[in-house]
Design a protein around this motif. Structure first.
Motif, PDB file in Angstrom:
ATOM      1  N   TYR A 266       0.972  -1.197  -0.001  1.00 45.70           N
ATOM      2  CA  TYR A 266       0.041   0.012  -0.177  1.00 45.70           C
ATOM      3  C   TYR A 266       0.785   1.157   0.096  1.00 45.70           C
ATOM      4  O   TYR A 266       1.980   1.263   0.507  1.00 45.70           O
TER       5      TYR A 266
ATOM      6  N   THR B 140      -7.982  -0.714   2.295  1.00 43.95           N
ATOM      7  CA  THR B 140      -6.917   0.344   3.050  1.00 43.95           C
ATOM      8  C   THR B 140      -5.760  -0.447   4.049  1.00 43.95           C
ATOM      9  O   THR B 140      -5.961  -1.360   4.022  1.00 43.95           O
TER      10      THR B 140
ATOM     11  N   THR C 208      -7.641  -5.143   8.058  1.00 44.50           N
ATOM     12  CA  THR C 208      -7.311  -3.917   7.358  1.00 44.50           C
ATOM     13  C   THR C 208      -5.826  -4.080   7.085  1.00 44.50           C
ATOM     14  O   THR C 208      -5.029  -5.064   7.999  1.00 44.50           O
TER      15      THR C 208
END
Length: 649
Positions: free
Chosen positions: A130, A181, A170
């Motif tokens: 990410y 996310t 998450t």
């Protein structure tokens, strides 16, 4: 970092930049050494403290800090159960990141200096997948995804857990992350990579005095997210790896060989050590289980349980940091209350164990066997369940012989089922003795029209048999939940109860849920010192586990619905046929109704009283632990995970 860490000139030392207040002492040039002192290795256990345990936080160290830090800042690391701290921590919520009372970075920096540079600011284990964390990398993300189901990956990370459902789902490494996310979720905000007792004491005192949530992680190997906690400070004991063989240990309760192990020791490590020393030590079935952590503290069943009892029954002494920050030795003589409670009363509850002394036994041989049968064109489902009931009827005889069987019963669909042992662990049996033991069962199966050909391999040492018999456990799933029950001896010896038990299990399988179970007993060894292990262990012959799953794209509401189905519809019939029994807290349904009775039985009232005595501030909290009913987590996703603020009820 070096042993002395320098703070540049004109830096404000001791700034109490907490609660919006500033109180500082200005210094021109100074250095702040780790807050620790080396003390005598003498221990009331009769076994010297290991090196890590001789490095402690003392009142003398704190007094010396006042020349470098102001009194307010030093008080953050002080010992004790101050009235103000007790009142603050047992009303309202634990301080959370973003709150006005959350320590600013400068205070965390001072904390790190006192720890000797052991403070880790959490980065999620899949952050490379990410943007926003500064380490995005397609290659690294692919690597993380490839090892995500390997327990070694999670145990070597300071904050990751092996059951990320309880972290809040998450920052997962694959497309199964429906929120796409990457936040900390239920991961702690900071972790202390512990190398000595002083660091644990500093962390405990800091968390207590500033009302910060505290969690403890050894490996992260649990089914309830006990080492997770949003906004928490984590104490990571994984690297406390000392091992010592004591050929002749003696106290008022035991005389014989023993082993002292640090809190970070795992099953494979202690088994290898025992093998090298020609002895046998009790530990878990799983390779990566932290033996001296929540495993023993929660009771701990073992492949040797039918002979030697629970892992908690083996404990002779413990070295512990208590919630007030003090370090103490706990034995039957020095503190009988804590000696009782720590052996089976649950981890993250009464203190943080730094090492244990446990009994050791002579080398022992094992035959690792295998039995398989299932439905077919000539074996109907009714016949299959009659065969399963027949196997159940042998539980008392098999466990009395010292065996431990990990067995699976899988529904294959369309009324088809299979039974497999993985393995039949026949302790202290040669292959011939194993065959003799199971021949009556084989004959009974033959009478039902089921032909089986058992196989067995003999190993002259427990370690080799264990290594061959038990594979590495798969972890990392966010699409399933497990639940369990301890089924008592009477359910298999009483014909009526046997019938209702097999009916309940058939219902489970017909609904499409598997059964993974341990055939074993864990009677208290003769002459052993009583402990707080769940009394249901003492009457059980089967530890049954089942699971429920959902799609990777399931919403929180859909997952919660599945969880409730597990609790009520799947496990409900299991409870109904064993109403006076319970469940093993370390492998259980997180939503287990009346967990106090299910996990602790008649011991709960005494355990709760001791919790209030030794931890009046509520420093230590874990889901379903003693006293956890006094707290609630305001989860960000509405699930019973650790992704939210911890508040007093």
């Amino acid at each position: 970092m070096a042993s002395f860490l320098h703070i540049g000139s004109a830096l404000l030392l001791g700034a109490a930049l907490v609660n919006g207040q500033t109180s500082a002492t200005t210094a021109t040039t100074t250095s702040l050494a780790p807050a620790q002192q080396t003390v005598s290795a003498d221990s009331d256990s009769g076994v010297p403290l290991n090196t890590a345990e001789t490095v402690q936080l003392t009142t003398e160290v704190l007094q010396n800090l006042t020349s470098q830090l102001n009194q307010t800042t030093v008080s953050y690391f002080d010992f004790g159960n101050a009235t103000a701290a007790t009142k603050r921590s047992t009303t309202g919520c634990k301080v959370f990141p973003g709150d006005w009372a959350w320590p600013i970075d400068f205070i965390w920096d001072i904390f790190d200096l006192l720890l000797g540079g052991r403070l880790i600011k959490t980065v999620p284990s899949a952050s490379s997948c990410y943007p926003g964390w500064g380490d995005q990398s397609a290659a690294e993300c692919a690597y993380v995804a490839s090892v995500w189901n390997d327990s070694h990956f999670h145990m070597e990370d300071p904050t990751s857990v092996m059951w990320p459902l309880y972290q809040g789902r998450t920052c997962l490494p694959t497309g199964s992350n429906v929120t796409a996310t990457c936040t900390l979720g239920g991961y702690p905000s900071y972790a202390v990579n512990v190398s000595n007792v002083a660091q644990i004491q500093l962390a405990v005192n800091f968390a207590r005095n500033l009302n910060i949530r505290l969690v403890v992680k050894n490996t992260g190997h649990d089914f309830s997210g006990k080492s997770a906690g949003a906004g928490a400070l984590s104490i990571w004991t994984h690297h406390l790896k000392s091992l010592r063989y004591i050929p002749s240990y003696s106290d008022s309760t035991y005389s014989g060989p023993a082993v002292k192990m640090g809190a970070g020791i795992q099953a494979q490590e202690v088994y290898e050590f025992a093998h090298a020393n020609g002895i046998t030590v009790i530990g878990g079935e799983g390779k990566t289980v932290g033996v001296a952590g929540g495993y023993i503290l929660g009771g701990g069943h073992s492949p040797l349980g039918s002979i030697y009892g629970l892992a908690a029954d083996q404990v002779l002494a413990l070295e512990v940091v208590l919630p007030d920050g003090t370090f103490t030795t706990v034995t039957a003589a020095t503190n009988p209350d804590l000696f009782w409670a720590l052996r089976g009363g649950g981890g993250s509850t009464f203190g943080i164990v730094t090492s244990l002394v446990v009994k050791a036994y002579p080398k022992i041989g094992v035959t690792v066997g295998s039995i398989t049968f299932g439905t077919s064109n000539v074996i109907s489902a009714d016949t299959f369940f009659e065969a399963l009931k027949t196997y159940y009827s042998y539980f008392d005889a098999f466990t009395a012989a010292g065996t431990y069987v990990y067995f699976w019963v899988f529904p294959l669909g369309n009324g088809q089922y299979i039974f497999e042992t993985h393995p039949f662990f026949a302790v202290n049996h040669t292959v011939d003795q194993f065959n003799t033991l199971i021949q009556p069962f084989v004959d009974d199966l033959s009478a039902l029209g089921i032909s089986v050909t058992p196989s067995g391999t003999y190993y002259d040492d427990f370690y080799d048999a264990w290594l061959a018999g038990f594979p590495l456990e798969t972890v990392g799933s966010t699409t399933m939940l497990t639940g369990s029950r301890l089924f008592p001896r009477e359910n298999f010896n009483n014909a009526t109860l046997l019938n209702v038990t097999i009916a309940a299990h058939r219902q489970t399988l017909e609904q499409g849920y598997p059964i993974l179970a341990f055939q074993m007993k864990a009677d208290a060894p003769a002459g052993s010192v009583p402990n707080a292990a769940n009394p249901a262990f003492r009457t059980m012959l089967m530890h049954g586990i089942t699971s429920i799953s959902w799609p990777a794209t399931a919403s929180s509401a859909e997952i919660l619905s599945a969880m409730n189905t597990m609790t009520n519809d799947v496990l409900g019939p299991w409870r109904a046929v064993s109403p006076n029994s319970g469940a093993y807290m370390s492998e259980s349904d997180l939503l287990e109704p009346n967990f106090q009775q299910a996990f602790y039985g008649s011991n709960y009232a005494r355990l709760y009283s001791l919790k209030q005595k030794y931890d009046p501030c509520g420093v230590l909290y874990a889901p379903t632990a003693v006293g956890s009913e006094d707290w609630t987590v305001s989860s960000a996703d509405g699930l019973p995970d650790q992704n939210g603020r911890l508040c007093h009820v």
